[in-house]
Design an enzyme around this catalytic site. Structure first.
Site, short mmCIF file in Angstrom:
data_model
loop_
_atom_site.label_atom_id
_atom_site.label_comp_id
_atom_site.label_asym_id
_atom_site.label_seq_id
_atom_site.Cartn_x
_atom_site.Cartn_y
_atom_site.Cartn_z
CG PHE A 107 -1.44 1.25 1.72
CD1 PHE A 107 -2.02 2.18 0.86
CD2 PHE A 107 -1.32 1.57 3.08
CE1 PHE A 107 -2.45 3.42 1.35
CE2 PHE A 107 -1.74 2.78 3.56
CZ PHE A 107 -2.30 3.73 2.70
CE1 TYR A 150 4.70 -3.62 11.43
CE2 TYR A 150 3.77 -2.21 13.14
CZ TYR A 150 4.21 -2.38 11.84
OH TYR A 150 4.15 -1.33 10.96
CE1 TYR A 157 24.44 -3.89 9.77
CE2 TYR A 157 25.07 -3.34 7.53
CZ TYR A 157 24.84 -4.29 8.51
OH TYR A 157 25.01 -5.62 8.23
N1 LIG Z 1 0.24 2.08 6.79
C1 LIG Z 1 0.59 2.48 7.99
O1 LIG Z 1 -0.18 3.12 8.71
C2 LIG Z 1 1.98 2.20 8.54
C3 LIG Z 1 2.26 2.65 9.82
C4 LIG Z 1 3.52 2.42 10.34
C5 LIG Z 1 4.48 1.77 9.58
N2 LIG Z 1 4.17 1.32 8.34
C6 LIG Z 1 5.22 0.60 7.60
O2 LIG Z 1 5.22 0.96 6.24
C7 LIG Z 1 5.54 -0.18 5.43
C8 LIG Z 1 4.44 -0.43 4.44
O3 LIG Z 1 3.22 -0.70 5.14
P1 LIG Z 1 1.82 -0.81 4.40
O4 LIG Z 1 0.82 -0.28 5.34
O5 LIG Z 1 1.91 -0.26 3.05
O6 LIG Z 1 1.65 -2.40 4.37
P2 LIG Z 1 1.58 -3.43 3.13
O7 LIG Z 1 1.40 -4.77 3.76
O8 LIG Z 1 0.59 -2.99 2.13
O9 LIG Z 1 3.03 -3.31 2.47
C9 LIG Z 1 4.12 -4.12 2.85
C10 LIG Z 1 4.69 -4.79 1.61
O10 LIG Z 1 5.84 -5.56 2.01
C11 LIG Z 1 5.79 -6.81 1.33
N3 LIG Z 1 6.57 -7.77 2.10
C12 LIG Z 1 6.34 -8.18 3.38
N4 LIG Z 1 7.28 -9.06 3.76
C13 LIG Z 1 8.15 -9.18 2.71
C14 LIG Z 1 9.32 -9.93 2.50
N5 LIG Z 1 9.83 -10.76 3.44
N6 LIG Z 1 9.97 -9.82 1.30
C15 LIG Z 1 9.48 -9.01 0.33
N7 LIG Z 1 8.35 -8.26 0.50
C16 LIG Z 1 7.70 -8.36 1.66
C17 LIG Z 1 4.31 -7.13 1.26
O11 LIG Z 1 3.98 -8.11 0.30
C18 LIG Z 1 3.72 -5.76 0.94
O12 LIG Z 1 3.69 -5.54 -0.45
C19 LIG Z 1 5.75 -1.34 6.41
O13 LIG Z 1 7.12 -1.48 6.70
C20 LIG Z 1 5.00 -0.90 7.63
O14 LIG Z 1 5.51 -1.49 8.81
C21 LIG Z 1 2.94 1.50 7.80
#
Ligand SMILES: NC(=O)c1ccc[n+]([C@@H]2O[C@H](COP(=O)([O-])OP(=O)(O)OC[C@H]3O[C@@H](n4cnc5c(N)ncnc54)[C@H](O)[C@@H]3O)[C@@H](O)[C@H]2O)c1
Length: 320
Positions: A20, A156, A170
Protein backbone atom coordinates in the site's frame (compact mmCIF):
# COMPACT_ATOMS: atom_id res chain seq x y z
CA UNK A 1 12.09 23.17 2.71
CA UNK A 2 14.47 20.37 1.83
CA UNK A 3 16.09 20.53 -1.61
CA UNK A 4 15.39 17.55 -3.89
CA UNK A 5 18.35 15.19 -3.94
CA UNK A 6 16.98 12.09 -5.68
CA UNK A 7 15.48 12.19 -9.19
CA UNK A 8 16.56 11.74 -12.82
CA UNK A 9 19.69 9.59 -13.07
CA UNK A 10 19.28 7.91 -9.67
CA UNK A 11 18.51 4.22 -9.04
CA UNK A 12 16.35 3.40 -6.02
CA UNK A 13 15.57 0.00 -4.46
CA UNK A 14 12.24 -0.26 -2.61
CA UNK A 15 11.56 -3.40 -0.58
CA UNK A 16 7.84 -4.13 -0.25
CA UNK A 17 7.27 -1.92 -3.31
CA UNK A 18 3.98 -3.62 -4.24
CA UNK A 19 2.43 -2.78 -0.85
CA UNK A 20 0.00 0.00 0.00
CA UNK A 21 2.34 2.81 1.19
CA UNK A 22 5.45 1.65 -0.72
CA UNK A 23 3.58 1.56 -4.07
CA UNK A 24 2.73 5.26 -3.62
CA UNK A 25 6.40 5.95 -2.81
CA UNK A 26 7.35 4.06 -5.99
CA UNK A 27 4.94 6.26 -8.01
CA UNK A 28 6.42 9.43 -6.51
CA UNK A 29 10.02 8.33 -7.21
CA UNK A 30 9.16 7.39 -10.81
CA UNK A 31 7.36 10.72 -11.12
CA UNK A 32 10.67 12.42 -10.27
CA UNK A 33 12.44 10.45 -13.01
CA UNK A 34 14.22 7.92 -10.77
CA UNK A 35 14.80 4.36 -11.92
CA UNK A 36 13.01 2.13 -9.39
CA UNK A 37 13.41 -1.56 -8.58
CA UNK A 38 10.69 -2.92 -6.28
CA UNK A 39 11.27 -6.23 -4.52
CA UNK A 40 8.22 -7.89 -3.00
CA UNK A 41 7.06 -11.42 -2.15
CA UNK A 42 3.38 -10.32 -2.30
CA UNK A 43 2.64 -11.72 1.15
CA UNK A 44 0.40 -8.72 1.89
CA UNK A 45 0.93 -6.62 -1.25
CA UNK A 46 -0.05 -7.21 -4.86
CA UNK A 47 1.38 -6.63 -8.35
CA UNK A 48 -1.97 -4.91 -9.04
CA UNK A 49 -0.78 -1.96 -6.89
CA UNK A 50 1.97 -1.17 -9.41
CA UNK A 51 0.34 -2.61 -12.56
CA UNK A 52 -0.10 0.93 -13.94
CA UNK A 53 3.75 1.20 -14.05
CA UNK A 54 4.23 -2.10 -15.90
CA UNK A 55 5.10 -0.39 -19.20
CA UNK A 56 7.37 2.20 -17.57
CA UNK A 57 10.92 1.38 -18.74
CA UNK A 58 12.29 2.87 -15.51
CA UNK A 59 10.35 0.42 -13.32
CA UNK A 60 11.18 -3.19 -12.47
CA UNK A 61 9.19 -5.44 -10.15
CA UNK A 62 11.04 -8.48 -8.78
CA UNK A 63 9.36 -11.24 -6.79
CA UNK A 64 11.57 -12.25 -3.86
CA UNK A 65 11.49 -12.64 -0.08
CA UNK A 66 13.99 -10.10 1.28
CA UNK A 67 14.32 -12.12 4.52
CA UNK A 68 16.08 -14.77 2.41
CA UNK A 69 18.50 -12.28 0.83
CA UNK A 70 18.37 -10.01 -2.20
CA UNK A 71 18.28 -11.51 -5.69
CA UNK A 72 21.66 -11.32 -7.46
CA UNK A 73 20.23 -9.79 -10.64
CA UNK A 74 19.03 -6.38 -9.41
CA UNK A 75 21.35 -4.52 -11.77
CA UNK A 76 23.98 -1.90 -10.97
CA UNK A 77 24.58 0.32 -7.99
CA UNK A 78 21.65 1.86 -6.10
CA UNK A 79 21.78 5.50 -4.95
CA UNK A 80 19.08 4.90 -2.34
CA UNK A 81 17.66 1.84 -0.59
CA UNK A 82 14.22 2.08 1.06
CA UNK A 83 13.33 -0.80 3.37
CA UNK A 84 9.53 -0.75 3.52
CA UNK A 85 8.73 -4.49 3.43
CA UNK A 86 6.75 -5.78 6.39
CA UNK A 87 3.25 -6.99 7.02
CA UNK A 88 1.74 -4.20 9.12
CA UNK A 89 -1.83 -4.87 10.25
CA UNK A 90 -3.00 -6.39 13.56
CA UNK A 91 -4.45 -9.30 11.56
CA UNK A 92 -0.97 -9.92 10.15
CA UNK A 93 0.51 -9.91 13.68
CA UNK A 94 -1.61 -13.01 14.40
CA UNK A 95 -1.23 -14.75 11.02
CA UNK A 96 2.37 -13.90 10.03
CA UNK A 97 4.27 -13.47 13.32
CA UNK A 98 7.48 -15.24 12.28
CA UNK A 99 7.52 -13.60 8.82
CA UNK A 100 7.24 -10.18 10.50
CA UNK A 101 10.14 -10.92 12.87
CA UNK A 102 12.26 -12.20 9.97
CA UNK A 103 11.68 -9.25 7.64
CA UNK A 104 12.44 -6.82 10.49
CA UNK A 105 15.70 -8.63 11.32
CA UNK A 106 17.19 -10.70 8.45
CA UNK A 107 15.45 -8.50 5.88
CA UNK A 108 16.81 -5.33 7.45
CA UNK A 109 20.38 -6.73 7.47
CA UNK A 110 20.17 -7.76 3.79
CA UNK A 111 19.03 -4.28 2.75
CA UNK A 112 21.55 -2.54 5.01
CA UNK A 113 24.33 -4.69 3.52
CA UNK A 114 23.28 -3.63 0.02
CA UNK A 115 23.27 0.05 1.07
CA UNK A 116 26.73 -0.39 2.61
CA UNK A 117 28.05 -2.10 -0.54
CA UNK A 118 26.56 0.56 -2.84
CA UNK A 119 27.31 3.56 -0.55
CA UNK A 120 23.59 4.35 -0.88
CA UNK A 121 21.32 6.45 1.31
CA UNK A 122 19.22 4.04 3.40
CA UNK A 123 15.70 4.75 4.69
CA UNK A 124 13.76 2.43 6.98
CA UNK A 125 9.97 2.54 7.45
CA UNK A 126 9.49 2.32 11.20
CA UNK A 127 6.28 2.90 13.09
CA UNK A 128 4.45 4.67 15.88
CA UNK A 129 4.13 1.13 17.32
CA UNK A 130 7.73 1.62 18.47
CA UNK A 131 6.12 3.69 21.26
CA UNK A 132 3.80 0.78 22.23
CA UNK A 133 0.91 1.91 24.42
CA UNK A 134 2.44 5.32 25.12
CA UNK A 135 2.53 6.92 28.56
CA UNK A 136 3.53 10.27 27.01
CA UNK A 137 1.14 12.22 24.79
CA UNK A 138 1.69 13.38 22.10
CA UNK A 139 4.71 11.20 21.32
CA UNK A 140 8.05 12.92 20.61
CA UNK A 141 10.90 10.92 19.06
CA UNK A 142 12.78 11.15 22.36
CA UNK A 143 10.16 8.95 24.08
CA UNK A 144 11.46 5.37 24.46
CA UNK A 145 8.04 3.77 24.51
CA UNK A 146 5.96 1.34 26.53
CA UNK A 147 6.06 -1.99 24.71
CA UNK A 148 5.01 -5.41 26.01
CA UNK A 149 7.91 -7.53 24.70
CA UNK A 150 5.95 -10.82 24.77
CA UNK A 151 2.42 -9.70 23.86
CA UNK A 152 0.59 -10.40 20.58
CA UNK A 153 1.75 -7.11 19.07
CA UNK A 154 5.38 -7.63 20.09
CA UNK A 155 6.29 -9.43 16.86
CA UNK A 156 5.74 -6.17 15.01
CA UNK A 157 6.72 -3.63 17.66
CA UNK A 158 9.95 -5.40 18.61
CA UNK A 159 10.84 -6.25 15.00
CA UNK A 160 10.66 -2.54 14.18
CA UNK A 161 12.60 -1.58 17.32
CA UNK A 162 15.27 -4.18 16.44
CA UNK A 163 15.30 -2.85 12.89
CA UNK A 164 15.89 0.70 14.20
CA UNK A 165 18.76 -0.60 16.35
CA UNK A 166 20.30 -2.37 13.34
CA UNK A 167 20.02 0.81 11.24
CA UNK A 168 21.73 2.85 13.96
CA UNK A 169 24.49 0.23 14.30
CA UNK A 170 25.23 0.37 10.56
CA UNK A 171 25.24 4.16 10.78
CA UNK A 172 27.64 4.29 13.75
CA UNK A 173 29.84 1.30 12.94
CA UNK A 174 29.84 1.23 9.11
CA UNK A 175 29.12 4.90 8.37
CA UNK A 176 26.03 4.16 6.25
CA UNK A 177 23.97 7.28 5.47
CA UNK A 178 20.74 6.20 7.20
CA UNK A 179 17.29 7.58 7.99
CA UNK A 180 14.39 6.26 10.05
CA UNK A 181 10.79 7.45 9.65
CA UNK A 182 8.24 6.56 12.33
CA UNK A 183 4.97 6.33 10.43
CA UNK A 184 1.66 7.03 12.21
CA UNK A 185 -1.63 5.48 11.07
CA UNK A 186 -1.76 6.06 7.33
CA UNK A 187 -4.64 5.25 5.01
CA UNK A 188 -5.70 5.68 1.39
CA UNK A 189 -6.27 3.91 -1.92
CA UNK A 190 -4.65 0.45 -2.33
CA UNK A 191 -5.26 -0.68 1.23
CA UNK A 192 -6.70 -4.19 1.33
CA UNK A 193 -10.39 -4.13 2.34
CA UNK A 194 -9.84 -7.13 4.64
CA UNK A 195 -6.42 -6.28 6.06
CA UNK A 196 -7.82 -5.81 9.57
CA UNK A 197 -6.95 -2.12 10.04
CA UNK A 198 -9.76 0.15 11.20
CA UNK A 199 -10.25 2.40 8.16
CA UNK A 200 -10.52 -0.28 5.42
CA UNK A 201 -12.65 -2.43 7.74
CA UNK A 202 -15.06 0.42 8.57
CA UNK A 203 -15.32 1.55 4.93
CA UNK A 204 -15.95 -1.99 3.64
CA UNK A 205 -18.62 -2.59 6.27
CA UNK A 206 -20.26 0.79 5.66
CA UNK A 207 -20.36 0.27 1.89
CA UNK A 208 -21.94 -3.18 2.34
CA UNK A 209 -24.47 -1.75 4.81
CA UNK A 210 -23.19 -4.13 7.51
CA UNK A 211 -22.68 -3.17 11.17
CA UNK A 212 -19.43 -1.24 11.65
CA UNK A 213 -17.40 -3.06 14.30
CA UNK A 214 -15.51 -0.80 16.70
CA UNK A 215 -13.19 -2.50 19.19
CA UNK A 216 -13.82 -1.96 22.90
CA UNK A 217 -15.52 1.26 23.96
CA UNK A 218 -14.24 3.09 20.87
CA UNK A 219 -12.67 5.78 23.07
CA UNK A 220 -9.10 4.87 22.00
CA UNK A 221 -7.64 7.44 19.61
CA UNK A 222 -5.53 7.49 16.46
CA UNK A 223 -4.27 10.39 14.34
CA UNK A 224 -4.98 9.51 10.74
CA UNK A 225 -2.77 10.50 7.81
CA UNK A 226 -3.68 10.39 4.12
CA UNK A 227 -1.03 8.54 2.14
CA UNK A 228 -0.11 11.53 -0.08
CA UNK A 229 1.00 13.50 3.00
CA UNK A 230 3.10 10.61 4.27
CA UNK A 231 4.79 10.14 0.88
CA UNK A 232 5.82 13.82 0.85
CA UNK A 233 7.27 13.39 4.34
CA UNK A 234 9.18 10.23 3.39
CA UNK A 235 10.69 11.83 0.28
CA UNK A 236 11.64 14.95 2.24
CA UNK A 237 13.44 12.75 4.77
CA UNK A 238 15.14 10.81 1.96
CA UNK A 239 16.34 14.06 0.34
CA UNK A 240 17.51 15.54 3.63
CA UNK A 241 20.68 14.61 5.44
CA UNK A 242 18.65 13.83 8.55
CA UNK A 243 18.98 10.46 10.28
CA UNK A 244 15.86 10.62 12.45
CA UNK A 245 14.00 8.85 13.79
CA UNK A 246 11.43 11.40 12.63
CA UNK A 247 7.69 11.06 13.20
CA UNK A 248 5.47 11.42 10.16
CA UNK A 249 1.68 11.67 10.28
CA UNK A 250 -0.90 14.24 11.31
CA UNK A 251 -2.46 15.74 14.41
CA UNK A 252 -5.98 14.77 13.27
CA UNK A 253 -6.56 12.76 16.45
CA UNK A 254 -9.97 11.18 16.86
CA UNK A 255 -11.57 8.34 18.77
CA UNK A 256 -12.34 5.12 16.91
CA UNK A 257 -16.02 5.77 17.55
CA UNK A 258 -15.78 9.22 15.90
CA UNK A 259 -13.87 7.68 13.00
CA UNK A 260 -16.58 5.04 12.49
CA UNK A 261 -19.34 7.67 12.64
CA UNK A 262 -17.52 9.87 10.14
CA UNK A 263 -16.99 7.00 7.69
CA UNK A 264 -20.64 5.94 7.91
CA UNK A 265 -21.75 9.54 7.23
CA UNK A 266 -19.26 10.16 4.39
CA UNK A 267 -20.25 6.86 2.71
CA UNK A 268 -23.95 7.75 2.86
CA UNK A 269 -24.44 4.42 4.66
CA UNK A 270 -27.18 3.34 7.05
CA UNK A 271 -24.84 0.99 8.95
CA UNK A 272 -25.16 0.87 12.73
CA UNK A 273 -22.05 0.97 14.91
CA UNK A 274 -21.50 -1.98 17.23
CA UNK A 275 -18.78 -2.61 19.81
CA UNK A 276 -16.71 -5.81 19.83
CA UNK A 277 -13.86 -7.27 21.88
CA UNK A 278 -10.66 -5.23 21.93
CA UNK A 279 -7.26 -6.86 21.27
CA UNK A 280 -4.69 -6.87 24.06
CA UNK A 281 -2.08 -4.09 24.31
CA UNK A 282 -4.06 -1.95 21.87
CA UNK A 283 -2.65 1.59 22.36
CA UNK A 284 -5.04 3.96 24.16
CA UNK A 285 -3.97 7.27 22.61
CA UNK A 286 -1.74 8.08 19.70
CA UNK A 287 -0.68 11.39 18.19
CA UNK A 288 2.73 12.33 16.80
CA UNK A 289 4.71 15.29 18.00
CA UNK A 290 5.56 16.72 14.56
CA UNK A 291 8.04 19.37 15.72
CA UNK A 292 11.05 17.61 14.18
CA UNK A 293 9.29 16.90 10.87
CA UNK A 294 8.28 20.57 10.67
CA UNK A 295 11.60 22.11 11.64
CA UNK A 296 13.98 19.66 9.94
CA UNK A 297 11.97 18.70 6.84
CA UNK A 298 9.54 21.60 6.37
CA UNK A 299 6.80 18.94 6.54
CA UNK A 300 3.18 20.03 6.89
CA UNK A 301 0.28 17.63 6.29
CA UNK A 302 -2.19 19.12 3.81
CA UNK A 303 -5.07 16.64 3.47
CA UNK A 304 -7.90 16.88 6.00
CA UNK A 305 -9.68 13.75 7.28
CA UNK A 306 -12.90 14.27 5.31
CA UNK A 307 -11.05 14.84 2.03
CA UNK A 308 -8.79 11.83 2.54
CA UNK A 309 -11.56 9.54 3.74
CA UNK A 310 -13.80 10.51 0.80
CA UNK A 311 -10.99 9.69 -1.68
CA UNK A 312 -10.48 6.34 0.05
CA UNK A 313 -14.20 5.55 0.12
CA UNK A 314 -14.37 6.29 -3.62
CA UNK A 315 -11.46 3.91 -4.22
CA UNK A 316 -13.15 1.13 -2.24
CA UNK A 317 -16.46 1.76 -4.01
CA UNK A 318 -14.85 1.48 -7.44
CA UNK A 319 -12.78 -1.59 -6.50
CA UNK A 320 -15.56 -3.54 -4.73
N1 LIG B 1 0.24 2.08 6.79
C1 LIG B 1 0.59 2.48 7.99
O1 LIG B 1 -0.18 3.12 8.71
C2 LIG B 1 1.98 2.20 8.54
C3 LIG B 1 2.26 2.65 9.82
C4 LIG B 1 3.52 2.42 10.34
C5 LIG B 1 4.48 1.77 9.58
N2 LIG B 1 4.17 1.32 8.34
C6 LIG B 1 5.22 0.60 7.60
O2 LIG B 1 5.22 0.96 6.24
C7 LIG B 1 5.54 -0.18 5.43
C8 LIG B 1 4.44 -0.43 4.44
O3 LIG B 1 3.22 -0.70 5.14
P1 LIG B 1 1.82 -0.81 4.40
O4 LIG B 1 0.82 -0.28 5.34
O5 LIG B 1 1.91 -0.26 3.05
O6 LIG B 1 1.65 -2.40 4.37
P2 LIG B 1 1.58 -3.43 3.13
O7 LIG B 1 1.40 -4.77 3.76
O8 LIG B 1 0.59 -2.99 2.13
O9 LIG B 1 3.03 -3.31 2.47
C9 LIG B 1 4.12 -4.12 2.85
C10 LIG B 1 4.69 -4.79 1.61
O10 LIG B 1 5.84 -5.56 2.01
C11 LIG B 1 5.79 -6.81 1.33
N3 LIG B 1 6.57 -7.77 2.10
C12 LIG B 1 6.34 -8.18 3.38
N4 LIG B 1 7.28 -9.06 3.76
C13 LIG B 1 8.15 -9.18 2.71
C14 LIG B 1 9.32 -9.93 2.50
N5 LIG B 1 9.83 -10.76 3.44
N6 LIG B 1 9.97 -9.82 1.30
C15 LIG B 1 9.48 -9.01 0.33
N7 LIG B 1 8.35 -8.26 0.50
C16 LIG B 1 7.70 -8.36 1.66
C17 LIG B 1 4.31 -7.13 1.26
O11 LIG B 1 3.98 -8.11 0.30
C18 LIG B 1 3.72 -5.76 0.94
O12 LIG B 1 3.69 -5.54 -0.45
C19 LIG B 1 5.75 -1.34 6.41
O13 LIG B 1 7.12 -1.48 6.70
C20 LIG B 1 5.00 -0.90 7.63
O14 LIG B 1 5.51 -1.49 8.81
C21 LIG B 1 2.94 1.50 7.80
Amino acid sequence: MVEQRFGEGHRVLVSGGAGFVPSHVVDALLGRGCEVVAVDNFVTGSPANVAHQADNPKFTLVKADVSEGLPADLGGRFDAVLHMASPASPTDFALLPVEILKVGSYGTFHLLDRALQDRARFLMASTSEAYGDPLVHPQPETYWGNVNPIGVRSVYDEAKRFSEAAVMAYRRFHGVDTAIVRIFNTYGPRMRPNDGRAIPTFISQALRGEPVTVHGSGRQTRSICFVDDLVRGILALLDSGESGPINCGTEHEMTMRELAERIVALSGSQSEIIFTERGSDDPERRRPDLTQARTKLGYEPAVGPDEGLLATIEYFRSHA
